[in-house]
Enzyme design. Structure first.
Site, mmCIF file in Angstrom:
data_model
loop_
_atom_site.group_PDB
_atom_site.id
_atom_site.type_symbol
_atom_site.label_atom_id
_atom_site.label_comp_id
_atom_site.label_asym_id
_atom_site.label_seq_id
_atom_site.Cartn_x
_atom_site.Cartn_y
_atom_site.Cartn_z
ATOM 1 N N GLU A 160 -21.324 -21.796 -1.865
ATOM 2 C CA GLU A 160 -22.779 -21.761 -2.455
ATOM 3 C C GLU A 160 -24.132 -22.908 -1.631
ATOM 4 O OE1 GLU A 160 -20.684 -24.867 -5.748
ATOM 5 O OE2 GLU A 160 -19.635 -23.346 -6.214
ATOM 6 N N GLU A 265 -13.540 -15.919 -7.650
ATOM 7 C CA GLU A 265 -13.032 -17.351 -8.860
ATOM 8 C C GLU A 265 -13.330 -16.641 -10.380
ATOM 9 O OE1 GLU A 265 -15.194 -20.381 -7.545
ATOM 10 O OE2 GLU A 265 -15.220 -20.107 -5.398
HETATM 11 O O1 9MR Z 1 -12.271 -25.007 -10.830
HETATM 12 C C1 9MR Z 1 -12.476 -26.377 -9.939
HETATM 13 C C2 9MR Z 1 -12.670 -27.873 -11.234
HETATM 14 O O2 9MR Z 1 -11.115 -28.274 -10.683
HETATM 15 C C3 9MR Z 1 -13.558 -28.883 -10.289
HETATM 16 O O3 9MR Z 1 -13.573 -29.982 -11.150
HETATM 17 C C4 9MR Z 1 -14.492 -28.923 -10.046
HETATM 18 C C5 9MR Z 1 -15.247 -29.196 -9.231
HETATM 19 O O4 9MR Z 1 -16.543 -29.174 -8.456
HETATM 20 O O5 9MR Z 1 -14.691 -27.706 -9.109
HETATM 21 C C6 9MR Z 1 -14.048 -26.369 -9.627
HETATM 22 O O6 9MR Z 1 -14.274 -25.404 -8.353
HETATM 23 C C7 9MR Z 1 -15.413 -25.123 -8.218
HETATM 24 C C8 9MR Z 1 -14.923 -24.247 -6.889
HETATM 25 O O7 9MR Z 1 -14.855 -25.101 -6.188
HETATM 26 C C9 9MR Z 1 -16.545 -23.791 -6.414
HETATM 27 N N1 9MR Z 1 -17.052 -22.723 -7.677
HETATM 28 C C10 9MR Z 1 -17.065 -23.100 -9.030
HETATM 29 C C11 9MR Z 1 -15.858 -23.538 -9.136
HETATM 30 C C12 9MR Z 1 -15.977 -24.273 -10.658
HETATM 31 O O8 9MR Z 1 -16.762 -25.029 -11.032
#
Ligand code: 9MR
Length: 375
Positions: A160, A265
């Site tokens: 990102e 994802e």
């Molecule tokens: O699914 C993840 C969630 O449990 C966390 O709280 C969050 C914190 O930033 O991150 C989520 O996963 C993210 C992933 O690492 C990167 N792309 C977006 C995903 C959804 O937010």
């Protein structure tokens, strides 16, 4: 608000380990077809694993993972704030368990993620000078990536880094290290982890402007003679706005760069966001009300049908480009696990995945399976 949100997401699962839950007891029916079997000649099929699953505390989920998936991504446990909590302190406990679980079950690990502006350790969040950021950046990549070299199939090296208009996000890394930090991250990862694949991962990079930014970034890495093996389109989409045309164009455009294309994802939200644009930016949160959580008890048939069609359309497209797509990873095993129950509004009931809260395959699961036999 953000702090509260992150606390819930990451640490609640740690504190809850060992406590009983009301779900996650359903037996897995062995007559259910297996995604990894059905698509074995087409793409690797992955899921994101949360802490309870990694610790083996969620037997039903673990059974389903073994039955359905041949790749896993740690949802949170390899992020910097967990794996590198102090300047000289690393916590490899969960990552090691995940790698062992995957090796035992013949599952590929996509490690997530080395360089991301979010979920940084506390010591990196405040006024670091450029030298400290550089030192952190080098230590973090070298230490973490080398430990898992060859033990993980791949790394999301940078996550990102782009804004919606394709420019570089104004992260601590851009501010302190300058615009070449992404090339440097891949260079360090290549050195530390010569036996794992190296990927760039982002959301909305199927959208034309952001896609152009990603293409420029990948070309810059390639022009520097540094290895990049693939690009991950995250695929956090909404039932009302599935960008099929942009997805198709992105598969072609990224494939033309000579690298792997993956959907990393995947989930399809059935709930409205409080804003018009589709973002997966974790810092964009809002307060909810009952109207924003309309399917608290169950999902109406009409919406289930819409979700089923959305997944069918998506996998029909994926199958059309199966030779260009190497992996499709869902962001979670079952609806109960999904981050979308708590983002962008906390405490909602969402239904974005193929398995329901009792691990039963939904109609969307069968519509995905059906796309395999059509081609
Ligand atoms: O699914 C993840 C969630 O449990 C966390 O709280 C969050 C914190 O930033 O991150 C989520 O996963 C993210 C992933 O690492 C990167 N792309 C977006 C995903 C959804 O937010």
């Amino acid at each position: 608000m953000i702090k509260y949100f992150r606390f819930i997401f990451i640490f609640s699962s740690l504190f809850l380990v060992g406590c009983s839950t009301t779900k996650k007891t359903a037996p897995i029916n062995s007559t259910v077809p297996s995604l990894k079997e059905i698509f074995k000649n087409d793409f690797v099929i992955g899921t994101a694993m949360d802490t309870q699953q990694i610790l083996g505390k969620d037997k039903s989920a673990d059974k389903l993972i073994q039955q359905q998936f041949n790749a896993v991504t740690p949802e949170n446990m390899m992020k910097a704030e967990v794996i590198h909590p102090g300047w000289n302190e690393y916590n490899f406990h969960y990552a090691d368990m995940l790698v062992a679980f995957a090796a035992k079950n013949n599952i590929k690990v996509n490690a997530h993620t080395l360089i991301w502006h979010s979920q940084l350790p506390a010591y990196m969040q405040h006024n670091q000078d450029a030298d400290s950021v550089k030192q952190y950046f080098e230590n973090h990549i070298s230490t973490v990536a080398s430990r898992y070299d060859g033990k993980v199939y791949s790394w999301d090296v940078v996550n990102e880094a782009l804004n919606e208009d394709g420019t570089l996000r104004n992260s601590i890394f851009l501010q302190k290290l300058g615009p070449d930090y992404i090339v440097d991250a891949f260079r360090l990862a290549q050195k530390a982890s010569p036996h794992s694949k190296l990927y760039y991962n982002d959301y909305n990079i199927e959208q034309p402007q952001k896609r152009a930014g990603a293409i420029a970034l990948i070309k810059k890495i390639q022009a520097a003679g540094v290895r990049i093996d693939g690009v991950g389109i995250q695929g956090h989409w909404n039932i009302n706005n599935l960008p099929l045309k942009n997805i198709e164009e992105s598969i072609k455009a990224f494939n033309a760069l000579g690298i792997e294309v993956m959907f990393t994802e995947l989930d399809i939200s059935v709930l409205k966001n409080p804003w018009d644009n589709n973002t997966a930016d974790i810092s964009a949160t809002a307060k909810g009300n009952a109207a924003m959580n309309p399917y608290k008890k169950n999902l109406p048939d009409s919406i289930q049908t819409k979700l089923t069609k959305a997944y069918s359309d998506l996998f029909t497209l994926f199958m059309k480009y199966k030779k260009d797509i190497s992996r499709i990873t869902f962001w979670g095993v079952d609806d109960g696990q999904s981050w979308l129950n708590n983002w962008p509004i906390a405490g909602r009931t969402n239904y974005p995945l193929l398995f329901d809260r009792n691990f039963k395959p939904k109609p969307a699961f069968y519509s995905v399976i059906a796309t395999a036999s059509k081609q």
